[in-house]
Design an enzyme around this catalytic site. Structure first.
Site, PDB file in Angstrom:
ATOM      1  N   GLU A 160       0.806  -1.221   0.000  1.00 53.09           N
ATOM      2  CA  GLU A 160       0.000   0.000   0.000  1.00 53.09           C
ATOM      3  C   GLU A 160       0.840   1.272   0.000  1.00 53.09           C
ATOM      4  O   GLU A 160       0.708   2.116   0.899  1.00 53.09           O
ATOM      5  CB  GLU A 160      -0.990  -0.035   1.180  1.00 53.09           C
ATOM      6  N   GLU A 214      -5.963 -10.025  -2.511  1.00 52.25           N
ATOM      7  CA  GLU A 214      -6.699  -9.992  -1.225  1.00 52.25           C
ATOM      8  C   GLU A 214      -8.197  -9.892  -1.442  1.00 52.25           C
ATOM      9  O   GLU A 214      -8.902  -9.195  -0.705  1.00 52.25           O
ATOM     10  CB  GLU A 214      -6.255  -8.777  -0.392  1.00 52.25           C
TER      11      GLU A 214
END
Ligand code: XIL
Length: 595
Positions: free
Chosen positions: A401, A517
């Site tokens: 991220e 994910e």
């Protein structure tokens, strides 16, 4: 072994436990013989023990307990400092280690637990749980348990009811009691579990009933050990359970039992492997449910997944809680489990703005010397972790991220780099440095940059493409990009055509893609949910550069997070919903994989 205990365990877990039960049965016989003369007459009279089939829990496995070392004279416990911090750096909930991948006690009826604490320096904490704590990366749900915190002259007993109501960031025991003991650096403990209550004696002094709640209605007792401060140590030199009356006790070694499952011919990975050899279906997984919940283990290891993402156990605060300490135990256990089921392991995550322990969050970044320190912390962390798992973890989220949250940028798209510690200290170059360091540590591991919101067009995607184009130009060893693919609400829905185009754009740069994910909200019904899951898998498996499709968990019983007010929330975003029931998405994925 009572037929009651044996038959109930065989009924529930025929396939998984049968070998373990036979082995444990033998172990109990051996221990019973070895202990033949050890039960004193006094004890028999006092607690009405009708047999001496006691078990020595220290005979079992303790070497995956963080901070613990198995020795001939017991288990030595040192300080881990494991804590869970909130995303804003506040908090610091104790995450005291539990012996998960090793020994715990299974029982029916009443028993006495005899324990000794030796060579106590500082504090010794022993915690007894009916179920092990479910751990997320901002909190752990404190289960019903009894915690004993000793110094050489004082004992604090805390009782937890496991309800986890109220503020998750500040869970409190339902009762605490203090007792003066000793002074002594060897402490003998006797816990009598009788008629659902727990009675405690220390150094032959009866302290009374410490708990009457249902902590041990599970018929299990799991053991945790810790100390409260750096430099503190102690040794668990005795841990025996002796049945009372009609009670039965035996030890369970989860490293034996969790390794056994049968493969489902309709398992997602089984089908995917036929459709496209080498393609991986994966999920994030955690150790607690893998060793304590049979239905979780059956789905996890029963042919549905060829890849395991380490859910939280490799995040910085779990694996490197103090500057001088790495706690690899839980991740090692997960990696062992994955490998025993012929699964690949994806490591998550080396450099991340979240889930960093307090000591990392508090590193200063003002001066050049500070910045150099941060750089050393980052590179030594990457090197140590990747080297530890060299050859066992085949791919990594090296940088997780890196893009800012939507709300933190002017365009509302999160199109600039996230301003976390690593970026503040090292500038945008932290990304290239992280990949180069990971590559040096294990040249054969595949290295990924992982982020959310990459499935849609817009400034965020453009910025991401610019970033990885530059990395490739600079010959940074990056292998691919992970598309998190979280679909938390209708607005997050993934357009398969756009996703396909993004995967191809990366392929043109020589980069692989992975769906890393995926989870999908179910408020609009399970058919909408199924369609989202299936359309994303359909794209990935049909693009040669998209190598795997992984979900962020698979069992809704563990789909939980904390709300802004820190209350516990449960979701239904995963493929298997409450009670291990497959959702329509599972059937849709199976159908797609059979075509
Ligand atoms: C999640 C954890 O699983 C939760 O326990 C935590 O409360 C929030 O974060 N993207 C990631 C993961 O890369 O690390 C996040 O993990 C989910 C979103």
């Amino acid at each position: 072994m009572s037929s009651e205990l044996l038959s109930s365990s065989v009924r529930r877990n025929t396939k998984m436990y049968i070998a373990g039960v036979v082995l444990l049965g033998l172990a109990v016989v051996v221990i019973a013989i070895a202990n033949k003369d050890s039960s004193s007459g006094e004890k028999t009279a006092k607690y009405e023990t009708t047999n001496n089939r006691s078990v020595d829990l220290l005979d079992g496995k303790w070497n995956y307990l963080p901070g613990a070392t198995e020795r001939k004279d017991g288990v030595r416990i040192t300080h881990t400092g494991l804590q869970i911090v909130q995303q804003d750096g506040s908090g610091g909930q104790l995450n005291s280690p539990v012996n998960l991948y090793g020994t715990h006690l299974k029982f029916v009826g009443d028993f006495v637990l005899d324990a000794s604490i030796s060579d106590l320096r500082g504090t010794a904490s022993l915690q007894l749980y009916g179920n092990p704590p479910v751990v997320q990366d901002e909190f752990r749900v404190e289960p019903a348990s009894v915690r004993l915190d000793f110094t050489s002259s004082k004992l604090n007993v805390s009782v937890w009811d496991g309800k986890a109501t109220g503020n998750l960031a500040d869970q409190q025991p339902v009762s605490t009691q203090s007792f003066t003991i000793g002074p002594a650096n060897t402490i003998r403990l006797e816990l009598i579990h009788k008629n659902g209550s727990l009675e405690l004696s220390v150094n032959d002094r009866r302290l009374g009933v410490v708990s009457e709640h249902e902590a041990f209605s599970t018929g299990r007792m799991w053991f945790g050990a810790d100390t409260l401060a750096p430099g503190n140590t102690w040794r668990l030199s005795k841990l025996q359970a002796e049945p009372l009356g009609k009670g039965v006790v035996r030890t369970v070694d989860t490293s034996e039992s969790a390794a056994k499952t049968t493969r489902d011919a309709n398992g997602l990975q089984t089908l995917a492997g036929r459709k496209r050899p080498g393609f991986l279906i994966g999920s994030a997984m955690a150790l607690v449910p893998a060793v304590s919940d049979d239905k979780y283990a059956r789905i996890a290891f029963g042919g549905n997944f060829g890849s395991m993402t380490i859910e939280n156990a490799l995040k910085f605060q779990f694996v490197h809680p103090r500057p001088d300490l790495y706690t690899f135990d839980e991740a090692d256990a997960l990696v062992d489990l994955a490998r025993s089921h012929h699964m690949k392991v994806h490591g998550h995550a080396l450099v991340f703005g979240e889930a960093n322990p307090t000591w990392v969050q508090q590193l200063p970044v003002a001066t050049a010397a500070d910045k150099k320190d941060v750089q050393d912390v980052m590179t030594s962390h990457i090197t140590k972790v990747v080297e530890h798992f060299e050859g066992r973890v085949s791919s990594w989220d090296v940088v997780n991220e890196p893009m800012a949250d939507y709300d933190d940028t002017e365009d509302g798209e999160g199109s600039t780099l996230r301003e976390h510690l690593w970026k503040k200290a090292l500038g945008a170059d932290y990304i290239a440095l992280a990949f180069r360091t990971a590559h040096r540590a294990d040249p054969s591991a595949k290295l990924y940059l992982n982020d959310y919101g990459l499935e849609a067009d817009g400034d965020r995607w453009d910025a991401l493409i610019a970033l990885v184009t530059q990395l490739k130009r600079d010959r940074v060893p990056i292998d691919g990009v992970g598309f998190e693919s979280h679909v938390y609400e209708a607005g997050d829905k993934i357009d398969p055509a756009v996703l396909r185009q993004h995967i191809r754009q990366l392929a043109d740069l020589g980069l692989k893609a992975r769906i890393s994910e995926m989870d999908v909200y179910s408020d609009d019904g399970t058919d909408v949910q199924a369609e989202q899951y299936a359309s994303v898998l359909a794209v990935c498996i049909s693009e040669p550069s998209c190598v795997s499709f992984s979900t962020w968990g698979f069992d809704d019983d563990y789909n939980m997070w904390q709300d802004d007010d820190h209350s516990l929330q449960h979701g239904k975003d995963f493929l298997w919903t409450t009670g291990a029931t497959p959702t329509p998405a599972v059937f849709k994925l199976q159908q797609l994989l059979r075509e």
